[in-house]
Design a protein around this motif. Structure first.
Motif, PDB file in Angstrom:
ATOM      1  N   LEU A   1       0.831  -1.197   0.000  1.00  0.00           N
ATOM      2  CA  LEU A   1       0.000   0.000   0.000  1.00  0.00           C
ATOM      3  C   LEU A   1       0.862   1.243   0.000  1.00  0.00           C
ATOM      4  N   GLY A   2       1.957   1.200   0.740  1.00  0.00           N
ATOM      5  CA  GLY A   2       2.847   2.348   0.785  1.00  0.00           C
ATOM      6  C   GLY A   2       3.422   2.680  -0.584  1.00  0.00           C
ATOM      7  N   ARG A   3       3.827   1.676  -1.307  1.00  0.00           N
ATOM      8  CA  ARG A   3       4.347   1.905  -2.656  1.00  0.00           C
ATOM      9  C   ARG A   3       3.262   2.425  -3.577  1.00  0.00           C
ATOM     10  N   HIS A   4       2.075   1.877  -3.454  1.00  0.00           N
ATOM     11  CA  HIS A   4       0.963   2.309  -4.298  1.00  0.00           C
ATOM     12  C   HIS A   4       0.628   3.776  -4.053  1.00  0.00           C
ATOM     13  N   VAL A   5       0.597   4.189  -2.805  1.00  0.00           N
ATOM     14  CA  VAL A   5       0.291   5.575  -2.455  1.00  0.00           C
ATOM     15  C   VAL A   5       1.384   6.506  -2.988  1.00  0.00           C
ATOM     16  N   GLN A   6       2.628   6.100  -2.846  1.00  0.00           N
ATOM     17  CA  GLN A   6       3.725   6.929  -3.354  1.00  0.00           C
ATOM     18  C   GLN A   6       3.653   7.074  -4.871  1.00  0.00           C
ATOM     19  N   GLU A   7       3.330   6.003  -5.573  1.00  0.00           N
ATOM     20  CA  GLU A   7       3.192   6.072  -7.031  1.00  0.00           C
ATOM     21  C   GLU A   7       2.042   6.985  -7.433  1.00  0.00           C
ATOM     22  N   ARG A   8       0.928   6.914  -6.711  1.00  0.00           N
ATOM     23  CA  ARG A   8      -0.221   7.766  -7.021  1.00  0.00           C
ATOM     24  C   ARG A   8       0.119   9.237  -6.782  1.00  0.00           C
ATOM     25  N   ARG A   9       0.876   9.513  -5.729  1.00  0.00           N
ATOM     26  CA  ARG A   9       1.267  10.900  -5.458  1.00  0.00           C
ATOM     27  C   ARG A   9       2.148  11.437  -6.577  1.00  0.00           C
ATOM     28  N   ARG A  10       3.110  10.629  -7.010  1.00  0.00           N
ATOM     29  CA  ARG A  10       3.993  11.051  -8.113  1.00  0.00           C
ATOM     30  C   ARG A  10       3.178  11.283  -9.379  1.00  0.00           C
ATOM     31  N   CYS A  11       2.235  10.405  -9.646  1.00  0.00           N
ATOM     32  CA  CYS A  11       1.397  10.543 -10.836  1.00  0.00           C
ATOM     33  C   CYS A  11       0.587  11.832 -10.791  1.00  0.00           C
ATOM     34  N   CYS A  12       0.020  12.153  -9.638  1.00  0.00           N
ATOM     35  CA  CYS A  12      -0.796  13.358  -9.491  1.00  0.00           C
ATOM     36  C   CYS A  12       0.059  14.606  -9.580  1.00  0.00           C
ATOM     37  N   GLN A  13       1.276  14.558  -9.036  1.00  0.00           N
ATOM     38  CA  GLN A  13       2.165  15.697  -9.113  1.00  0.00           C
ATOM     39  C   GLN A  13       2.600  15.953 -10.548  1.00  0.00           C
ATOM     40  N   ASN A  14       2.905  14.892 -11.284  1.00  0.00           N
ATOM     41  CA  ASN A  14       3.315  15.032 -12.676  1.00  0.00           C
ATOM     42  C   ASN A  14       2.154  15.539 -13.539  1.00  0.00           C
ATOM     43  N   TRP A  15       0.976  15.083 -13.242  1.00  0.00           N
ATOM     44  CA  TRP A  15      -0.198  15.465 -14.017  1.00  0.00           C
ATOM     45  C   TRP A  15      -0.560  16.935 -13.791  1.00  0.00           C
ATOM     46  N   GLY A  16      -0.408  17.376 -12.545  1.00  0.00           N
ATOM     47  CA  GLY A  16      -0.783  18.739 -12.202  1.00  0.00           C
ATOM     48  C   GLY A  16       0.246  19.782 -12.619  1.00  0.00           C
ATOM     49  N   GLY A  17       1.460  19.386 -12.768  1.00  0.00           N
ATOM     50  CA  GLY A  17       2.485  20.404 -13.008  1.00  0.00           C
ATOM     51  C   GLY A  17       3.299  20.070 -14.129  1.00  0.00           C
TER      52      GLY A  17
END
Length: 97
Positions: free
Chosen positions: A81-97
């Motif tokens: 779950l920790g890895r999944h959450v970190q990947e989702r955060r990176r994805c959202c950061q890349n998408w937003g900026g």
């Protein structure tokens, strides 16, 4: 949930579940004997029947077993779950900026 708290809660749940067996077996034994409940009779019944002492250990065994399950659950949440959450955060950061 904190991993130490999760392990403790699993251990408590195991202990409480394990207490059902000694309480039930003691109550049934007192009913079979037709005696009134007292501390003296409780000790006498447990010392006269070795099976009662084994049944009394179920709460400890289940508490330890459930704690081990809690450890494994915490490890799962820390890794998968920790890895999944970190990947989702990176994805959202890349998408937003």
């Amino acid at each position: 949930m904190n991993s130490n708290r999760r392990i403790l809660l699993y251990g408590i749940y195991g202990f409480l579940l394990g207490m059902v067996f000694p309480i039930t077996s003691t109550a049934l034994r007192f009913r079979e004997l037709g005696t009134q409940f007292s501390a003296k009779m409780l000790v006498a019944v447990h010392l006269s029947e070795p099976l009662m002492l084994i049944i009394d250990l179920t709460s400890v065994v289940l508490a330890v077993s459930f704690s081990l399950v809690g450890i494994q659950t915490s490890r799962f949440f820390q890794t998968s779950l920790g890895r999944h959450v970190q990947e989702r955060r990176r994805c959202c950061q890349n998408w937003g900026g």
